[in-house]
Scaffold this motif. Structure first.
Motif, PDB file in Angstrom:
ATOM      1  N   LEU A 113      28.282  53.457  26.606  1.00 17.25           N
ATOM      2  CA  LEU A 113      27.341  53.415  25.236  1.00 17.25           C
ATOM      3  C   LEU A 113      28.019  51.985  24.603  1.00 17.25           C
ATOM      4  O   LEU A 113      28.983  51.731  24.518  1.00 17.25           O
ATOM      5  CB  LEU A 113      27.579  54.549  24.367  1.00 17.25           C
ATOM      6  CG  LEU A 113      27.125  56.267  24.980  1.00 17.25           C
ATOM      7  CD1 LEU A 113      27.674  57.080  24.080  1.00 17.25           C
ATOM      8  CD2 LEU A 113      25.737  55.977  25.274  1.00 17.25           C
ATOM      9  N   GLY A 114      26.928  51.246  24.006  1.00 17.51           N
ATOM     10  CA  GLY A 114      27.018  50.095  23.330  1.00 17.51           C
ATOM     11  C   GLY A 114      26.413  49.811  22.094  1.00 17.51           C
ATOM     12  O   GLY A 114      25.165  50.605  22.011  1.00 17.51           O
ATOM     13  N   LEU A 115      26.846  48.983  21.368  1.00 18.44           N
ATOM     14  CA  LEU A 115      25.977  48.547  20.196  1.00 18.44           C
ATOM     15  C   LEU A 115      25.810  47.477  20.098  1.00 18.44           C
ATOM     16  O   LEU A 115      26.759  46.260  20.280  1.00 18.44           O
ATOM     17  CB  LEU A 115      26.737  49.073  18.855  1.00 18.44           C
ATOM     18  CG  LEU A 115      25.902  48.753  17.477  1.00 18.44           C
ATOM     19  CD1 LEU A 115      24.869  50.069  17.296  1.00 18.44           C
ATOM     20  CD2 LEU A 115      26.737  48.713  16.150  1.00 18.44           C
ATOM     21  N   ALA A 116      24.413  46.646  20.059  1.00 19.66           N
ATOM     22  CA  ALA A 116      24.133  45.426  19.758  1.00 19.66           C
ATOM     23  C   ALA A 116      23.267  45.203  18.497  1.00 19.66           C
ATOM     24  O   ALA A 116      22.031  45.609  18.517  1.00 19.66           O
ATOM     25  CB  ALA A 116      23.404  44.827  21.069  1.00 19.66           C
ATOM     26  N   THR A 117      23.680  44.477  17.616  1.00 19.53           N
ATOM     27  CA  THR A 117      23.269  44.401  16.369  1.00 19.53           C
ATOM     28  C   THR A 117      23.093  43.048  15.780  1.00 19.53           C
ATOM     29  O   THR A 117      24.010  42.297  16.092  1.00 19.53           O
ATOM     30  CB  THR A 117      23.773  45.381  15.172  1.00 19.53           C
ATOM     31  OG1 THR A 117      23.285  44.980  13.846  1.00 19.53           O
ATOM     32  CG2 THR A 117      25.181  45.185  14.989  1.00 19.53           C
ATOM     33  N   PHE A 127      31.618  49.505  23.610  1.00 18.43           N
ATOM     34  CA  PHE A 127      31.433  48.155  23.089  1.00 18.43           C
ATOM     35  C   PHE A 127      30.639  48.031  21.821  1.00 18.43           C
ATOM     36  O   PHE A 127      29.431  48.711  21.594  1.00 18.43           O
ATOM     37  CB  PHE A 127      30.306  47.519  24.245  1.00 18.43           C
ATOM     38  CG  PHE A 127      29.778  46.125  23.886  1.00 18.43           C
ATOM     39  CD1 PHE A 127      30.638  45.141  24.320  1.00 18.43           C
ATOM     40  CD2 PHE A 127      28.604  45.805  23.440  1.00 18.43           C
ATOM     41  CE1 PHE A 127      30.321  43.978  24.066  1.00 18.43           C
ATOM     42  CE2 PHE A 127      28.170  44.666  23.221  1.00 18.43           C
ATOM     43  CZ  PHE A 127      29.120  43.524  23.631  1.00 18.43           C
ATOM     44  N   VAL A 128      30.874  47.346  20.985  1.00 18.38           N
ATOM     45  CA  VAL A 128      30.212  47.030  19.706  1.00 18.38           C
ATOM     46  C   VAL A 128      30.272  45.282  19.435  1.00 18.38           C
ATOM     47  O   VAL A 128      31.209  44.751  19.547  1.00 18.38           O
ATOM     48  CB  VAL A 128      31.080  47.497  18.502  1.00 18.38           C
ATOM     49  CG1 VAL A 128      30.401  46.896  17.173  1.00 18.38           C
ATOM     50  CG2 VAL A 128      31.031  49.252  18.544  1.00 18.38           C
ATOM     51  N   ALA A 129      28.798  45.041  19.148  1.00 22.38           N
ATOM     52  CA  ALA A 129      28.967  43.493  19.091  1.00 22.38           C
ATOM     53  C   ALA A 129      27.777  43.194  17.831  1.00 22.38           C
ATOM     54  O   ALA A 129      26.618  43.938  17.705  1.00 22.38           O
ATOM     55  CB  ALA A 129      28.310  42.678  20.322  1.00 22.38           C
ATOM     56  N   GLY A 130      28.265  42.485  16.730  1.00 17.81           N
ATOM     57  CA  GLY A 130      27.128  41.941  15.782  1.00 17.81           C
ATOM     58  C   GLY A 130      26.952  40.577  16.372  1.00 17.81           C
ATOM     59  O   GLY A 130      27.503  39.829  17.108  1.00 17.81           O
ATOM     60  N   TRP A 186      28.860  36.444  20.840  1.00 18.09           N
ATOM     61  CA  TRP A 186      27.705  36.240  21.953  1.00 18.09           C
ATOM     62  C   TRP A 186      26.281  36.224  21.198  1.00 18.09           C
ATOM     63  O   TRP A 186      25.283  36.114  21.804  1.00 18.09           O
ATOM     64  CB  TRP A 186      27.762  37.616  22.606  1.00 18.09           C
ATOM     65  CG  TRP A 186      28.995  38.104  23.347  1.00 18.09           C
ATOM     66  CD1 TRP A 186      29.668  37.472  24.284  1.00 18.09           C
ATOM     67  CD2 TRP A 186      29.907  39.044  23.006  1.00 18.09           C
ATOM     68  NE1 TRP A 186      30.848  37.978  24.810  1.00 18.09           N
ATOM     69  CE2 TRP A 186      30.966  38.967  23.847  1.00 18.09           C
ATOM     70  CE3 TRP A 186      29.996  39.944  21.923  1.00 18.09           C
ATOM     71  CZ2 TRP A 186      32.057  39.678  23.839  1.00 18.09           C
ATOM     72  CZ3 TRP A 186      30.965  40.790  21.851  1.00 18.09           C
ATOM     73  CH2 TRP A 186      32.200  40.514  22.642  1.00 18.09           C
ATOM     74  N   GLY A 187      26.192  35.618  20.279  1.00 13.23           N
ATOM     75  CA  GLY A 187      24.984  35.414  19.388  1.00 13.23           C
ATOM     76  C   GLY A 187      24.219  36.685  18.929  1.00 13.23           C
ATOM     77  O   GLY A 187      24.836  37.656  19.152  1.00 13.23           O
ATOM     78  N   GLY A 188      23.025  36.627  18.705  1.00 14.30           N
ATOM     79  CA  GLY A 188      22.277  37.667  18.168  1.00 14.30           C
ATOM     80  C   GLY A 188      21.153  37.895  18.994  1.00 14.30           C
ATOM     81  O   GLY A 188      20.678  37.017  19.940  1.00 14.30           O
ATOM     82  N   LYS A 189      20.373  38.989  18.784  1.00 12.01           N
ATOM     83  CA  LYS A 189      19.033  39.017  19.498  1.00 12.01           C
ATOM     84  C   LYS A 189      17.927  38.244  18.858  1.00 12.01           C
ATOM     85  O   LYS A 189      18.123  37.969  17.588  1.00 12.01           O
ATOM     86  CB  LYS A 189      18.466  40.671  19.406  1.00 12.01           C
ATOM     87  CG  LYS A 189      19.651  41.512  20.091  1.00 12.01           C
ATOM     88  CD  LYS A 189      19.468  42.942  19.780  1.00 12.01           C
ATOM     89  CE  LYS A 189      19.768  43.272  18.401  1.00 12.01           C
ATOM     90  NZ  LYS A 189      19.861  44.746  18.136  1.00 12.01           N
ATOM     91  N   THR A 240      20.197  36.832  24.863  1.00 13.04           N
ATOM     92  CA  THR A 240      20.647  38.276  25.753  1.00 13.04           C
ATOM     93  C   THR A 240      22.311  38.120  25.708  1.00 13.04           C
ATOM     94  O   THR A 240      22.963  38.918  26.507  1.00 13.04           O
ATOM     95  CB  THR A 240      20.404  37.963  27.100  1.00 13.04           C
ATOM     96  OG1 THR A 240      20.735  36.519  27.852  1.00 13.04           O
ATOM     97  CG2 THR A 240      18.656  37.867  27.325  1.00 13.04           C
ATOM     98  N   GLY A 241      23.056  37.283  24.967  1.00 13.47           N
ATOM     99  CA  GLY A 241      24.372  37.374  25.139  1.00 13.47           C
ATOM    100  C   GLY A 241      25.067  38.559  24.998  1.00 13.47           C
ATOM    101  O   GLY A 241      26.017  38.908  25.529  1.00 13.47           O
ATOM    102  N   GLN A 242      24.479  39.397  23.945  1.00  8.23           N
ATOM    103  CA  GLN A 242      25.117  40.660  23.610  1.00  8.23           C
ATOM    104  C   GLN A 242      24.924  41.584  24.952  1.00  8.23           C
ATOM    105  O   GLN A 242      25.768  42.438  24.942  1.00  8.23           O
ATOM    106  CB  GLN A 242      24.757  41.369  22.517  1.00  8.23           C
ATOM    107  CG  GLN A 242      25.030  40.654  21.022  1.00  8.23           C
ATOM    108  CD  GLN A 242      24.257  41.204  19.864  1.00  8.23           C
ATOM    109  OE1 GLN A 242      23.258  41.553  19.987  1.00  8.23           O
ATOM    110  NE2 GLN A 242      24.951  41.223  18.686  1.00  8.23           N
ATOM    111  N   MET A 243      23.737  41.543  25.373  1.00 10.95           N
ATOM    112  CA  MET A 243      23.520  42.285  26.697  1.00 10.95           C
ATOM    113  C   MET A 243      24.391  42.264  27.578  1.00 10.95           C
ATOM    114  O   MET A 243      24.969  43.079  28.245  1.00 10.95           O
ATOM    115  CB  MET A 243      22.192  41.964  27.190  1.00 10.95           C
ATOM    116  CG  MET A 243      20.977  42.886  26.105  1.00 10.95           C
ATOM    117  SD  MET A 243      20.591  41.707  24.735  1.00 10.95           S
ATOM    118  CE  MET A 243      21.145  43.054  23.437  1.00 10.95           C
TER     119      MET A 243
END
Length: 234
Positions: free
Chosen positions: A120-124, A146-149, A154-157, A160-163
């Motif tokens: 499970l991960g978070l990409a916000t 995994f948690v990413a802001g 990795w940038g934002g949406k 695709t960096g967070q993915m």
């Protein structure tokens, strides 16, 4: 079809109901920037795409999918002489203290995801610090690999960096994962990364807007276990 072994979640409008959670934050931002001036309050609300009387967001509100830095850049006209970085810090501080309203009972659901063997991960597009506080306060921290802001490197949406960082962290293939979100930013990012895409209706956008960009549209994330199980997943 490959089974689903990982889920990457958006946060706001996906884990947490968007209007209920971020209406209060937006009202506080407007009050902080506009002070007692009714005219300025209306002007700030218009930039943010927020109806102060109804405390509801317009469908095109920048609060929905934009990063905190992008929102701050739009608000600099209301804070003359203050750098964007200072506004970002203010917005993040307000976000850390925000009352988060779950879209569904979250802990039992995420316990079930773990029992299903899912990563499970978070990409916000929120900043990482408030995102981690929101997860911790909701009892969800132990469930996330995994948690990413937007500010995590990795940038934002919709990039695709967070993915890709989530895939690197978990060792999963894109075809084994699904990006789950309530906005086109989420779906575009997931699809561009080669993931399956799941739209939920706990944000602002409706089924008609989301469906062309999603493999499936679900009412809430609470419907994910049934969807995963429908094709022999985890």
């Amino acid at each position: 079809m490959a089974e689903i072994r990982g889920l990457l979640f958006d946060k706001d409008g996906t884990l947490f109901d968007f209007h209920s959670t971020w209406g209060g934050w937006t009202a506080r931002v407007i009050e902080r920037l506009a002070g007692p001036s009714a005219e300025t309050r209306r002007a700030v609300a218009e930039v943010l795409g927020f109806d102060l009387d109804a405390r509801r967001f317009d469908e095109g509100s920048v609060v929905i999918g934009h990063t905190v830095a992008e929102i701050a850049a739009l608000l600099t006209e209301f804070a003359p002489g203050r750098p964007v970085e200072a506004l970002v810090a203010d917005l993040n501080a307000l976000a850390v203290r925000n009352d988060m309203v779950p879209a569904v009972p979250l802990v039992p659901l995420f316990r079930r995801f773990r029992e299903m063997g899912l990563k499970l991960g978070l990409a916000t597009n929120d900043a990482e610090e408030p995102a981690r506080v929101h997860l911790e306060n909701s009892g969800l921290t132990p469930y996330f690999d995994f948690v990413a802001g937007f500010d995590s490197g990795w940038g934002g949406k919709p990039a695709t960096g967070q993915m890709r960082a989530f895939l690197d962290r978990t060792g999963l293939q894109a075809t084994e994962t699904a990006m789950v979100g309530d906005s086109l930013h989420d779906l575009h990012a997931g699809r561009a990364a080669g993931m399956r895409t799941v739209a939920v209706l706990t944000g602002i956008a409706g089924r008609e807007e989301l469906a062309p960009h999603a493999d499936i549209v679900l009412p809430t994330i609470g419907d994910l276990p049934g969807w995963i199980g429908s094709f022999g997943g985890a």
